[in-house]
Design a protein around this motif. Structure first.
Motif, PDB file in Angstrom:
ATOM      1  N   ALA A  67       0.808  -1.214   0.000  1.00  0.00           N
ATOM      2  CA  ALA A  67       0.000   0.000   0.000  1.00  0.00           C
ATOM      3  C   ALA A  67       0.841   1.263   0.000  1.00  0.00           C
ATOM      4  CB  ALA A  67      -0.921   0.002   1.220  1.00  0.00           C
ATOM      5  N   THR A  68       2.158   1.148   0.019  1.00  0.00           N
ATOM      6  CA  THR A  68       2.988   2.349   0.060  1.00  0.00           C
ATOM      7  C   THR A  68       3.536   2.728  -1.301  1.00  0.00           C
ATOM      8  OG1 THR A  68       4.954   1.036   0.566  1.00  0.00           O
ATOM      9  CG2 THR A  68       3.706   1.907   2.415  1.00  0.00           C
ATOM     10  N   VAL A  69       3.175   1.988  -2.348  1.00  0.00           N
ATOM     11  CA  VAL A  69       3.703   2.248  -3.673  1.00  0.00           C
ATOM     12  C   VAL A  69       2.567   2.602  -4.612  1.00  0.00           C
ATOM     13  CG1 VAL A  69       5.021   1.307  -5.602  1.00  0.00           C
ATOM     14  CG2 VAL A  69       5.582   0.634  -3.265  1.00  0.00           C
ATOM     15  N   ILE A  70       2.792   3.610  -5.438  1.00  0.00           N
ATOM     16  CA  ILE A  70       1.764   3.976  -6.405  1.00  0.00           C
ATOM     17  C   ILE A  70       2.427   4.568  -7.631  1.00  0.00           C
ATOM     18  CG2 ILE A  70       1.408   6.288  -5.444  1.00  0.00           C
ATOM     19  CD1 ILE A  70      -1.623   5.734  -6.258  1.00  0.00           C
ATOM     20  N   ALA A  71       1.836   4.326  -8.793  1.00  0.00           N
ATOM     21  CA  ALA A  71       2.310   4.925 -10.032  1.00  0.00           C
ATOM     22  C   ALA A  71       1.219   5.820 -10.579  1.00  0.00           C
ATOM     23  CB  ALA A  71       2.659   3.839 -11.046  1.00  0.00           C
TER      24      ALA A  71
ATOM     25  N   LEU B 208       0.459   8.096   5.344  1.00  0.00           N
ATOM     26  CA  LEU B 208      -0.019   9.424   4.970  1.00  0.00           C
ATOM     27  C   LEU B 208       0.373   9.792   3.552  1.00  0.00           C
ATOM     28  CD1 LEU B 208       0.471  11.635   8.167  1.00  0.00           C
ATOM     29  CD2 LEU B 208      -1.481  10.249   7.472  1.00  0.00           C
ATOM     30  N   ARG B 209       1.551   9.330   3.099  1.00  0.00           N
ATOM     31  CA  ARG B 209       1.984   9.713   1.765  1.00  0.00           C
ATOM     32  C   ARG B 209       1.088   9.126   0.673  1.00  0.00           C
ATOM     33  NH1 ARG B 209       6.666   6.825   3.089  1.00  0.00           N
ATOM     34  NH2 ARG B 209       7.784   8.804   2.944  1.00  0.00           N
ATOM     35  N   LEU B 210       0.343   8.072   1.026  1.00  0.00           N
ATOM     36  CA  LEU B 210      -0.539   7.452   0.048  1.00  0.00           C
ATOM     37  C   LEU B 210      -1.886   8.158  -0.046  1.00  0.00           C
ATOM     38  CD1 LEU B 210      -0.670   4.963  -1.851  1.00  0.00           C
ATOM     39  CD2 LEU B 210      -1.738   3.716   0.032  1.00  0.00           C
ATOM     40  N   ILE B 211      -2.276   8.833   1.015  1.00  0.00           N
ATOM     41  CA  ILE B 211      -3.615   9.425   1.105  1.00  0.00           C
ATOM     42  C   ILE B 211      -3.923  10.375  -0.059  1.00  0.00           C
ATOM     43  CG2 ILE B 211      -5.135  10.887   2.504  1.00  0.00           C
ATOM     44  CD1 ILE B 211      -4.715   8.040   3.587  1.00  0.00           C
TER      45      ILE B 211
ATOM     46  N   GLY C  31     -14.042  13.142   5.642  1.00  0.00           N
ATOM     47  CA  GLY C  31     -12.639  13.424   5.915  1.00  0.00           C
ATOM     48  C   GLY C  31     -11.900  14.120   4.790  1.00  0.00           C
ATOM     49  N   GLN C  32     -12.643  14.761   3.855  1.00  0.00           N
ATOM     50  CA  GLN C  32     -11.959  15.388   2.739  1.00  0.00           C
ATOM     51  C   GLN C  32     -11.053  16.537   3.167  1.00  0.00           C
ATOM     52  OE1 GLN C  32     -15.275  15.309   3.191  1.00  0.00           O
ATOM     53  NE2 GLN C  32     -16.349  16.927   2.084  1.00  0.00           N
ATOM     54  N   HIS C  33     -11.407  17.242   4.243  1.00  0.00           N
ATOM     55  CA  HIS C  33     -10.555  18.334   4.704  1.00  0.00           C
ATOM     56  C   HIS C  33      -9.291  17.793   5.381  1.00  0.00           C
ATOM     57  CE1 HIS C  33     -14.406  20.464   4.147  1.00  0.00           C
ATOM     58  NE2 HIS C  33     -13.611  21.470   3.814  1.00  0.00           N
ATOM     59  N   ARG C  34      -9.423  16.673   6.100  1.00  0.00           N
ATOM     60  CA  ARG C  34      -8.244  16.032   6.672  1.00  0.00           C
ATOM     61  C   ARG C  34      -7.310  15.556   5.569  1.00  0.00           C
ATOM     62  NH1 ARG C  34     -11.578  11.962   9.804  1.00  0.00           N
ATOM     63  NH2 ARG C  34     -13.299  13.268   9.109  1.00  0.00           N
ATOM     64  N   ARG C  35      -7.881  14.986   4.529  1.00  0.00           N
ATOM     65  CA  ARG C  35      -7.081  14.505   3.411  1.00  0.00           C
ATOM     66  C   ARG C  35      -6.315  15.645   2.749  1.00  0.00           C
ATOM     67  NH1 ARG C  35      -6.231  15.943  -1.751  1.00  0.00           N
ATOM     68  NH2 ARG C  35      -5.896  14.241  -3.203  1.00  0.00           N
ATOM     69  N   ALA C  36      -6.993  16.782   2.506  1.00  0.00           N
ATOM     70  CA  ALA C  36      -6.346  17.916   1.864  1.00  0.00           C
ATOM     71  C   ALA C  36      -5.264  18.519   2.763  1.00  0.00           C
ATOM     72  CB  ALA C  36      -7.385  18.979   1.506  1.00  0.00           C
ATOM     73  N   ALA C  37      -5.525  18.573   4.075  1.00  0.00           N
ATOM     74  CA  ALA C  37      -4.526  19.101   5.013  1.00  0.00           C
ATOM     75  C   ALA C  37      -3.302  18.192   5.069  1.00  0.00           C
ATOM     76  CB  ALA C  37      -5.142  19.251   6.404  1.00  0.00           C
ATOM     77  N   ILE C  38      -3.519  16.891   5.008  1.00  0.00           N
ATOM     78  CA  ILE C  38      -2.399  15.943   4.990  1.00  0.00           C
ATOM     79  C   ILE C  38      -1.532  16.187   3.764  1.00  0.00           C
ATOM     80  CG2 ILE C  38      -1.831  13.499   4.633  1.00  0.00           C
ATOM     81  CD1 ILE C  38      -4.258  12.859   6.465  1.00  0.00           C
ATOM     82  N   GLU C  39      -2.154  16.415   2.625  1.00  0.00           N
ATOM     83  CA  GLU C  39      -1.394  16.667   1.397  1.00  0.00           C
ATOM     84  C   GLU C  39      -0.523  17.913   1.533  1.00  0.00           C
ATOM     85  OE1 GLU C  39      -2.136  17.047  -3.428  1.00  0.00           O
ATOM     86  OE2 GLU C  39      -3.832  17.287  -2.043  1.00  0.00           O
ATOM     87  N   LEU C  40      -1.089  18.987   2.094  1.00  0.00           N
ATOM     88  CA  LEU C  40      -0.327  20.222   2.264  1.00  0.00           C
ATOM     89  C   LEU C  40       0.788  20.051   3.292  1.00  0.00           C
ATOM     90  CD1 LEU C  40      -3.243  22.835   2.226  1.00  0.00           C
ATOM     91  CD2 LEU C  40      -1.612  22.339   0.393  1.00  0.00           C
ATOM     92  N   ALA C  41       0.488  19.315   4.373  1.00  0.00           N
ATOM     93  CA  ALA C  41       1.494  19.105   5.414  1.00  0.00           C
ATOM     94  C   ALA C  41       2.672  18.294   4.883  1.00  0.00           C
ATOM     95  CB  ALA C  41       0.865  18.420   6.619  1.00  0.00           C
TER      96      ALA C  41
ATOM     97  N   ASN D  52       8.657  13.903   6.001  1.00  0.00           N
ATOM     98  CA  ASN D  52       8.897  12.833   6.973  1.00  0.00           C
ATOM     99  C   ASN D  52       7.608  12.292   7.575  1.00  0.00           C
ATOM    100  OD1 ASN D  52      11.692  12.961   6.643  1.00  0.00           O
ATOM    101  ND2 ASN D  52      11.910  14.552   8.202  1.00  0.00           N
ATOM    102  N   LEU D  53       6.532  13.057   7.461  1.00  0.00           N
ATOM    103  CA  LEU D  53       5.242  12.592   7.981  1.00  0.00           C
ATOM    104  C   LEU D  53       4.676  11.457   7.142  1.00  0.00           C
ATOM    105  CD1 LEU D  53       3.565  16.062   8.690  1.00  0.00           C
ATOM    106  CD2 LEU D  53       4.291  14.405  10.419  1.00  0.00           C
ATOM    107  N   GLY D  54       5.226  11.252   5.956  1.00  0.00           N
ATOM    108  CA  GLY D  54       4.677  10.275   5.029  1.00  0.00           C
ATOM    109  C   GLY D  54       4.644   8.857   5.544  1.00  0.00           C
ATOM    110  N   ASP D  55       5.548   8.500   6.455  1.00  0.00           N
ATOM    111  CA  ASP D  55       5.584   7.135   6.973  1.00  0.00           C
ATOM    112  C   ASP D  55       4.574   6.902   8.087  1.00  0.00           C
ATOM    113  OD1 ASP D  55       7.584   6.311   5.242  1.00  0.00           O
ATOM    114  OD2 ASP D  55       9.186   7.029   6.560  1.00  0.00           O
ATOM    115  N   GLU D  56       3.964   7.971   8.596  1.00  0.00           N
ATOM    116  CA  GLU D  56       2.945   7.801   9.619  1.00  0.00           C
ATOM    117  C   GLU D  56       1.650   7.331   8.973  1.00  0.00           C
ATOM    118  OE1 GLU D  56       2.649  11.023  12.334  1.00  0.00           O
ATOM    119  OE2 GLU D  56       4.759  10.863  12.895  1.00  0.00           O
ATOM    120  N   THR D  57       0.717   6.881   9.785  1.00  0.00           N
ATOM    121  CA  THR D  57      -0.487   6.273   9.229  1.00  0.00           C
ATOM    122  C   THR D  57      -1.750   6.915   9.777  1.00  0.00           C
ATOM    123  OG1 THR D  57      -0.469   4.586  10.973  1.00  0.00           O
ATOM    124  CG2 THR D  57       0.613   4.021   8.881  1.00  0.00           C
ATOM    125  N   ILE D  58      -2.833   6.689   9.059  1.00  0.00           N
ATOM    126  CA  ILE D  58      -4.154   7.124   9.504  1.00  0.00           C
ATOM    127  C   ILE D  58      -5.125   5.984   9.235  1.00  0.00           C
ATOM    128  CG2 ILE D  58      -4.760   8.178   7.272  1.00  0.00           C
ATOM    129  CD1 ILE D  58      -6.298  10.331   8.888  1.00  0.00           C
TER     130      ILE D  58
END
Length: 379
Positions: A9-13, A43-46, A129-139, A145-151
């Motif tokens: 789940a951590t890889v995407i093309a 988080l990086r996948l979100i 959770g669309q606002h959480r998703r958008a905030a995660i993208e900006l963060a 480094n936050l990318g390895d954390e999970t939700i």
């Protein structure tokens, strides 16, 4: 069954050929006879797999509200400023595509736990959770480094637009924002909350008189103030002042409100059990949020002009001549509208102006503008 290449789940093309899959370690559950799955996503996948409805579509053809971009800076700042103790609740998403759950066993707890396989060409739609998703993208742009954390993510089968719209309505139907008072009580990050909690805990004038959980007092409540009203009043009092610590700020706030107490005889009568708090709230406005906010703004201007406590205390003496009773017709249109106390920004300013007049203080340009409009009858 034909074997398929499987990725984590951590890889995407950007473009994924048919046959490739995401694999999410998941727990299977059932609600209303439908299977759903709870998993964790990096988080990086979100931002890469979860999409929004097209905003240009009319509301009846969407399954969620349009993103309010004005909310994003605060949410993003919250993540970035608190990388070690931020908290986000789960996202809820519908999957328009085939989902295959492979349990660890055919029975027992292993039946509920396993791997959820979703084709990479499936469409993921966020129901909540669309606002959480958008905030995660900006963060992530600011702190990768936050990318390895999970939700946590809750996956449902996409059963069409009507079902997705109903999910949005149901998820938000019973959402209730907590009262501001309990938010102040439990917020250990906000400095203003820390200050007002410290002050209320120390000052004898507030002992047993502050409702700590609710932001509205019932008619028969024995409390005189709400924590939220004191929060806004104290926040206005200390705005822009450079104070070294929470303790210093709380000490100054305590000194100010205790000075105000000297000119509010009804407050003392309530503490002495000679007058009921409900009677004071019913017959006077000086314990209401609008009065505390206005008094906080008055105090802020006095503290800015004089660091000598004796001086600003003397400047408060004329407050004893203010008629705080609801029957005072001067309050109509200022603090009271249609017989009810109003907390609007304009009414707070008009109440400030009234108190400034009694204290012999001038008005700021903005306060003068509001006052002129009121006197013309435009307010």
């Amino acid at each position: 069954m034909e074997s398929k290449p499987v990725t984590t789940a951590t890889v995407i093309a950007p473009r994924v050929p048919s046959g490739f899959e995401y694999t999410f370690p998941s727990i299977r559950g059932i609600q209303a006879g439908r299977e759903f799955y709870v998993s964790m996503c990096p988080l990086r996948l979100i931002p890469k797999i979860f999409i929004f409805d097209e905003e240009e579509l009319p509301a009846e053809l969407r399954a969620q509200r349009v993103l309010n971009k004005g909310r994003l800076p605060a949410l993003t700042k919250y993540i970035l400023d608190n990388p070690h103790d931020y908290v986000f609740s789960a996202l809820t998403a519908s999957v328009d595509g085939k989902m295959i759950f492979e349990g660890h066993s055919a029975e027992g707890s292993g039946f509920r736990t396993g791997n959820l396989r979703i084709p990479m060409d499936a469409r993921f739609l966020i129901n909540d959770g669309q606002h959480r998703r958008a905030a995660i993208e900006l963060a992530l742009k600011e702190n990768p480094n936050l990318g390895d954390e999970t939700i946590a993510v809750v996956f449902f089968h996409d059963s069409g637009l009507e079902r997705s719209q109903q999910m949005f309505a149901d998820l938000n139907r019973h959402a209730v924002r907590p009262a501001r008072s309990i938010g102040v009580l439990y917020d250990h990050r906000d400095l203003s909350s820390q200050v007002v909690r410290t002050m209320v805990g120390r000052s004898p004038i507030f002992k047993g008189c502050v409702e700590m959980e609710k932001s509205n007092l019932s008619p028969r409540s024995r409390m005189m103030f709400t924590l939220s009203a004191l929060y806004y009043g104290t926040q206005a009092l200390l705005k822009g002042l450079e104070l070294k610590s929470v303790d210093v700020a709380a000490e100054l706030a305590q000194a100010y409100w205790e000075a105000i107490d000297q000119h509010m005889p009804e407050w003392a009568l309530v503490r002495e059990r000679k007058l009921a708090a409900m009677e004071v709230r019913r017959d006077f406005i000086h314990s209401h949020g609008i009065a505390l906010h206005a008094l906080g703004r008055i105090g802020n201007s006095l503290l800015r002009e004089s660091t000598a406590r004796a001086r600003w205390k003397k400047q408060l003496v004329p407050l004893k001549r203010v008629d705080w009773s609801r029957s005072n017709s001067d309050w109509e249109g200022r603090a009271i509208v249609g017989g009810r106390v109003s907390k609007s920004h304009q009414n707070v300013t008009l109440t400030v102006n009234y108190l400034r007049h009694h204290l012999g203080l001038g008005l700021s340009p903005e306060e003068q503008r509001v006052e002129d409009a009121y006197l013309r009858g435009d307010a």
